[in-house]
Enzyme design. Structure first.
Site, PDB file in Angstrom:
ATOM      1  N   GLU A   1       1.608 -36.894  -8.326  1.00  0.00           N
ATOM      2  CA  GLU A   1       1.242 -36.073  -9.694  1.00  0.00           C
ATOM      3  C   GLU A   1       0.936 -34.665  -9.156  1.00  0.00           C
ATOM      4  O   GLU A   1       0.461 -34.507  -8.308  1.00  0.00           O
ATOM      5  CB  GLU A   1      -0.092 -36.749 -10.278  1.00  0.00           C
TER       6      GLU A   1
ATOM      7  N   LYS B   1       1.672 -39.364 -19.706  1.00  0.00           N
ATOM      8  CA  LYS B   1       0.107 -39.715 -19.242  1.00  0.00           C
ATOM      9  C   LYS B   1      -0.706 -39.864 -20.555  1.00  0.00           C
ATOM     10  O   LYS B   1      -0.906 -39.126 -21.090  1.00  0.00           O
ATOM     11  CB  LYS B   1      -0.312 -38.742 -18.253  1.00  0.00           C
TER      12      LYS B   1
ATOM     13  N   CYS C   1      -1.924 -42.078 -12.125  1.00  0.00           N
ATOM     14  CA  CYS C   1      -3.236 -41.705 -11.581  1.00  0.00           C
ATOM     15  C   CYS C   1      -4.597 -42.430 -12.414  1.00  0.00           C
ATOM     16  O   CYS C   1      -4.267 -43.878 -12.147  1.00  0.00           O
ATOM     17  CB  CYS C   1      -3.734 -40.147 -11.789  1.00  0.00           C
TER      18      CYS C   1
END
Ligand SMILES: *[C@@H]1O[C@H](CO)[C@@H](O)[C@H](O)[C@H]1NC(C)=O
Ligand SMILES: *[C@@H]1O[C@H](CO)[C@@H](O)[C@H](O)[C@H]1NC(C)=O
Ligand SMILES: *[C@@H]1O[C@H](CO)[C@@H](O)[C@H](O)[C@H]1NC(C)=O
Ligand SMILES: *[C@@H]1O[C@H](CO)[C@@H](O)[C@H](O)[C@H]1NC(C)=O
Length: 510
Positions: free
Chosen positions: A80, A179, A212
């Site tokens: 990321e 995300k 993440c």
């Protein structure tokens, strides 16, 4: 220079012929990348300047992709923020963004770069995949125009998304994931209105992708694994390690064990920001990992994985996390309890005063039991058993149930829960369990020197005990059963939950 770590036992597979038919195993690669950051600016740079910076990062990633491909890897995951870093405002990130189409358009940017406007980053990533016949996973920024017909349209007339993209070995865009669980100060990005469940089929199984701290969530993480039944999860991450319980490698490997899925986690590397810790994790074992707080270099890792672990005889059975703990009476003793903080959460602790014993410590509905034997009770080190059952409320709200055995920073019990790096006390025996009200419990065991304990030294029994098994004395630093109780999470509001560990901003710089 890029170095690679490739366990010896897989080297023999490095030259087998690629084929489009189903593969029983595949070679996975992850690259921990030390991102070249742009200079801080108040005003946006030009698109050309942004591209120069992104190309510098892609130059490094390209070397990793080529090295991975020559060693037989079928897929490589990069981190990321790996192409432009993390220090941006909404305006200053804009020149770095590209319009990323829905993969259903069936697009190979390397063949047809202009089809969706100017997209030099997607073109280059696609060519890297195609020219090296390898799946390439990267994290870039997407922009989508909107207008007043959409009441949620931001005032600047566009959505900006933190986005994972996957190009297959022909260079085709096969996945795009926006995300969902953004980090609170990740102000440069919007999150999508609903969590996207992104999966795709490959010759080496069904894959899912998210980013993440999404890994801490029910949507999309648990849904993609438990409902959509992927074989492997791809996780680009910029994970800020917070000891003792939320360090990337222990947490990610524990998650792969608990969810019983392959996990390919690529972290950004920046020691100032405590960002390091990448690995390849199978349901039954950690395959390879990298943790480096000493240098500022990148690192490539490769490992062979089963393509469809659920079909393997070695696939671990589900654990009933409360079976043992709720079957026994709490251990009684004259122990004294006290309160201490781990990462903003108030734990109930009790100190291990002797070289062996049985302890129970409870908080709300959770009772944690420990049976242990140390080689020797040292007077210069203190260990505690701790329990936490509650809502974590700092920078995001999520419900936790945690049982942990850990070394305090000093013999002052006020330091229990503070980061600590080494331990001389060794445990000849331990068994940790808890009366969990969730089936999502992540078991971690970290030894002195922040080393992950090898699987041969411990096990999780089907009745929910994390215990040693080799008889070898282990220098335990911290071991935990880290439970997430998703149904007790508060409802998601207009803002993303906000997460501490990912995409750190200046907020966390000392
Ligand atoms: C940042 O600024 C310095 C000094 O002006 C310059 O040498 C360097 O190349 C710049 N870095 C980037 C990534 O633009
Ligand atoms: C507003 O956005 C919608 C959806 O993106 C689009 O169909 C429409 O043409 C836009 N209207 C104007 C006036 O730009
Ligand atoms: C690590 O990140 C910090 C904060 O963004 C930055 O100031 C520093 O230069 C980075 N270190 C390296 C080696 O790039
Ligand atoms: C701990 O409990 C077990 C039974 O659960 C018992 O066999 C053992 O003797 C106890 N150990 C200590 C030190 O009290």
């Amino acid at each position: 220079m890029i170095t690679s770590y490739f366990p010896k036992f897989v080297v023999g597979f490095a030259f087998f012929v690629l084929s489009v038919s189903a593969l029983d195993t595949f070679i996975a690669a992850v690259y921990e990348h030390a991102v070249i950051l742009p200079n801080r600016t108040e005003t946006p740079v030009s698109k050309d300047e942004a591209l120069v910076l992104m190309n510098k990062n892609i130059d490094v990633l390209e070397k990793a992709v080529k090295l991975a491909a020559t060693q037989g890897a079928h897929i490589i995951v990069t981190p990321e923020d790996g192409i432009y870093g993390w220090v941006f405002t909404r305006e200053t990130i804009y020149p770095y963004l590209e319009d990323i189409p829905d993969p259903e358009v069936n697009w190979i940017p390397c063949r047809d770069p202009q089809r969706f406007g100017h997209a030099p980053v997607q073109e280059r990533l696609s060519c890297l995949a195609k020219d090296n016949s390898i799946y390439v996973v990267a994290n870039i920024g997407d922009k989508k125009p909107c207008n007043a017909s959409d009441p949620q349209c931001p005032r600047d007339g566009r959505y900006q998304y933190n986005t994972d993209v996957v190009f297959d070995s022909e260079g085709r865009l096969v996945a795009r994931y926006h995300k969902y669980n953004l980090f609170a100060p990740e102000v440069q990005f919007d999150f999508p209105k609903a969590s996207e469940l992104v999966t795709f089929d490959t010759p080496f199984g069904k894959l899912g992708v998210f980013t993440c701290f999404d890994i801490f969530s029910h949507d999309p993480a648990v849904v993609v694994v438990d409902e959509l039944q992927v074989d492997s999860v791809l996780l680009p991450t910029a994970w800020y390690n917070t000891l003792p319980l939320l360090s990337a490698v222990p947490f990610h490997s524990a998650w792969a064990k608990a969810l019983r899925v392959n996990l390919l986690a690529a972290n950004t590397h920046n020691t100032t920001m405590h960002m390091t810790g990448s690995g390849i994790y199978a349901p039954e074992a950690v395959k390879v990992y990298h943790y480096d707080m000493e240098t500022e270099s990148g690192q490539l890792m490769l490992s062979e994985l089963k393509s469809r672990p659920r079909r393997e005889p070695t696939y671990p059975e589900a654990v009933d996390w409360r079976a043992y703990a709720s079957s026994i009476e709490p251990f009684l003793s004259e122990q004294s309890e006290f309160q201490g903080m781990i990462y903003f959460d108030k734990f109930t602790f009790t100190e291990l005063k002797k070289n062996r014993g049985n302890y129970t410590v409870c908080q709300k509905d959770l009772c944690c039991h420990l049976t242990y034997q140390m080689s020797e009770k040292r007077s210069d080190e203190a260990f505690v058993l701790g329990a936490f059952d509650g809502l974590h409320v700092v920078e995001g709200q999520y419900y936790l149930q945690i049982c942990t055995l850990l070394k305090c920073q000093t013999t002052d019990l006020g330091t229990c829960g503070e980061p600590v790096g080494s331990a001389f006390t060794t445990f000849e025996e331990f068994s940790l369990s808890g009366t969990f009200g969730t089936s999502y419990v992540f078991p971690q065991l970290v030894l002195s020197g922040s080393q992950l304990a090898p699987e041969r030294h411990y096990e999780v029994s089907r009745d929910g005990r994390l215990r040693n098994r080799s008889g070898a004395p282990l220098p335990v630093l911290v071991t935990a059963l880290y439970g997430r109780v998703f149904e007790k999470d508060p409802p998601r509001l207009g803002q993303g939950p906000g997460k501490l560990q990912c995409s750190p901003s200046e907020h966390f710089q000392d």
